[in-house]
Design a protein around this motif. Sequence first.
Motif, PDB file in Angstrom:
ATOM      1  N   TYR A  19      -9.393   9.124   1.351  1.00 60.02           N
ATOM      2  CA  TYR A  19      -8.362   9.228   2.104  1.00 60.02           C
ATOM      3  C   TYR A  19      -7.897  10.791   2.305  1.00 60.02           C
ATOM      4  O   TYR A  19      -7.745  11.250   3.482  1.00 60.02           O
TER       5      TYR A  19
ATOM      6  N   LYS B 250       0.451   8.216   7.664  1.00 62.47           N
ATOM      7  CA  LYS B 250      -0.076   6.944   7.251  1.00 62.47           C
ATOM      8  C   LYS B 250      -1.335   7.316   6.156  1.00 62.47           C
ATOM      9  O   LYS B 250      -1.318   6.452   5.355  1.00 62.47           O
ATOM     10  N   PHE B 251      -1.783   8.417   6.217  1.00 61.76           N
ATOM     11  CA  PHE B 251      -2.879   8.534   5.259  1.00 61.76           C
ATOM     12  C   PHE B 251      -2.297   8.995   3.951  1.00 61.76           C
ATOM     13  O   PHE B 251      -2.542   8.795   2.989  1.00 61.76           O
TER      14      PHE B 251
ATOM     15  N   GLU C 181      -5.266  -3.252   1.962  1.00 57.92           N
ATOM     16  CA  GLU C 181      -4.014  -3.148   0.960  1.00 57.92           C
ATOM     17  C   GLU C 181      -3.572  -4.322   0.266  1.00 57.92           C
ATOM     18  O   GLU C 181      -3.367  -4.384  -0.839  1.00 57.92           O
TER      19      GLU C 181
ATOM     20  N   ASP D 239      -6.596  -2.341   7.670  1.00 58.69           N
ATOM     21  CA  ASP D 239      -5.952  -1.901   6.742  1.00 58.69           C
ATOM     22  C   ASP D 239      -5.138  -2.846   6.009  1.00 58.69           C
ATOM     23  O   ASP D 239      -4.868  -2.793   4.662  1.00 58.69           O
ATOM     24  N   SER D 240      -4.404  -3.704   6.781  1.00 61.40           N
ATOM     25  CA  SER D 240      -3.630  -4.730   6.094  1.00 61.40           C
ATOM     26  C   SER D 240      -4.537  -5.603   5.061  1.00 61.40           C
ATOM     27  O   SER D 240      -4.227  -5.898   4.151  1.00 61.40           O
TER      28      SER D 240
ATOM     29  N   ASP E 137       0.705   8.002   2.894  1.00 64.38           N
ATOM     30  CA  ASP E 137       1.417   6.740   2.263  1.00 64.38           C
ATOM     31  C   ASP E 137       0.210   6.041   1.390  1.00 64.38           C
ATOM     32  O   ASP E 137       0.494   5.605   0.375  1.00 64.38           O
ATOM     33  N   ARG E 138      -1.035   5.780   2.140  1.00 63.71           N
ATOM     34  CA  ARG E 138      -2.313   5.314   1.177  1.00 63.71           C
ATOM     35  C   ARG E 138      -2.443   6.108  -0.037  1.00 63.71           C
ATOM     36  O   ARG E 138      -2.511   5.498  -0.936  1.00 63.71           O
TER      37      ARG E 138
ATOM     38  N   VAL F 248     -13.494  -0.282   3.801  1.00 66.41           N
ATOM     39  CA  VAL F 248     -12.816   1.167   4.145  1.00 66.41           C
ATOM     40  C   VAL F 248     -13.863   2.035   4.972  1.00 66.41           C
ATOM     41  O   VAL F 248     -13.148   2.533   6.042  1.00 66.41           O
TER      42      VAL F 248
ATOM     43  N   LYS G 292       0.276   5.390  -2.324  1.00 66.08           N
ATOM     44  CA  LYS G 292       0.298   4.156  -2.986  1.00 66.08           C
ATOM     45  C   LYS G 292      -0.795   3.942  -3.996  1.00 66.08           C
ATOM     46  O   LYS G 292      -0.679   3.320  -5.100  1.00 66.08           O
ATOM     47  N   ARG G 293      -2.001   4.726  -3.749  1.00 69.65           N
ATOM     48  CA  ARG G 293      -3.076   4.572  -4.842  1.00 69.65           C
ATOM     49  C   ARG G 293      -2.434   5.137  -6.003  1.00 69.65           C
ATOM     50  O   ARG G 293      -3.005   4.831  -7.261  1.00 69.65           O
TER      51      ARG G 293
END
Length: 330
Positions: free
Chosen positions: A110, A134-135, A69, A65-66, A137-138, A291, A141-142
């Motif tokens: 996601y 967590k999903f 991102e 994940d890191s 947040d992703r 991914v 962010k997208r």
Amino acid sequence: MTRLLILGGTAALLATGGLRAQDETAEAPASDIEARRESVANLETHIAQREERLAEWGRDIVELDSRIEKRVDELVKMLAGMKDSQDSRTAVTHMKKEAVEALKNGIQRYAAKRKEIAESIRTGNESASGDLAKFDDRIIKRVDQIAELTKSIPTHQDVEKYESDGGSYWNGYYYENNRVSEEWKQNRRDRVGSDQARKDTTTAIQEGIERLDQRRRSLEDSLKNRQLSESARALYTSELGQIDAYKDHLNAQLMSLTTSTGSGGTAVGREQAHDAGMLIEDARRDLREDVARLFRTYDQFARGRAYLADLNEKLEARRKWLEENAPKKD
């Protein structure tokens, strides 16, 4: 005779009941106690092994994940810091539009996985409750990255349409020849690309807000159902509490799209744009693989977590049996 038979049968039943009562109150045989103790020790070892494996999967997820991102952030910042020149024409804008579509596809992936997790929670898998955020947040962010790229495409600038192309004298008069400037042509190309990109992104965000409104109505209807399970009710209540925050964020991005000018960035030539395109294509291929691996590892982790929870329940049951049946020390 009949009475004797009845009394005899009653006595036999009483005797059988007495034996059963005696069996139930008697301590378990020593062999059973020892076997149970061994099973507890074996199960503890098994659980320790599965915990170690689960921790490995967890570290893999964090690392993947890191990495994903970090790479996406780098690509978005690189693209947002570039703009077309008269030499590259619309190459950079085209790359930005492709990147936006890739980010939208990422949101869909996601969101699909999030829906799958939510369904498992609704049916009783409470161990996955913390994964939804967590999903989310992703996904958010997208959306931010899409907005950043869209806003970086230059909008209309006040540029003179004509420029001097020299002149000549005729009958004592000077006549200046004008032509449409290359800067004006590039500005027009930028404006067309920017208008379309902003329209597409604005539409996507508005559709996202509409989906949130539909989701709110659906959740409110579901919560009216008195037969709803506790796990489902807790899930829907939590989901409902997040919707306003997501809507506020999307509305803020929508507002920023209408006020940004997109005039920043460094103009690049055709060769630079070509090199950037090759870099981005390789990065996109790597990201797709990462991914896919992230989701596979998450699925392993989720299954392993559920399996470990089941093992711990069995261990607790065996320990309880030993506590209730093992001989008490004086």
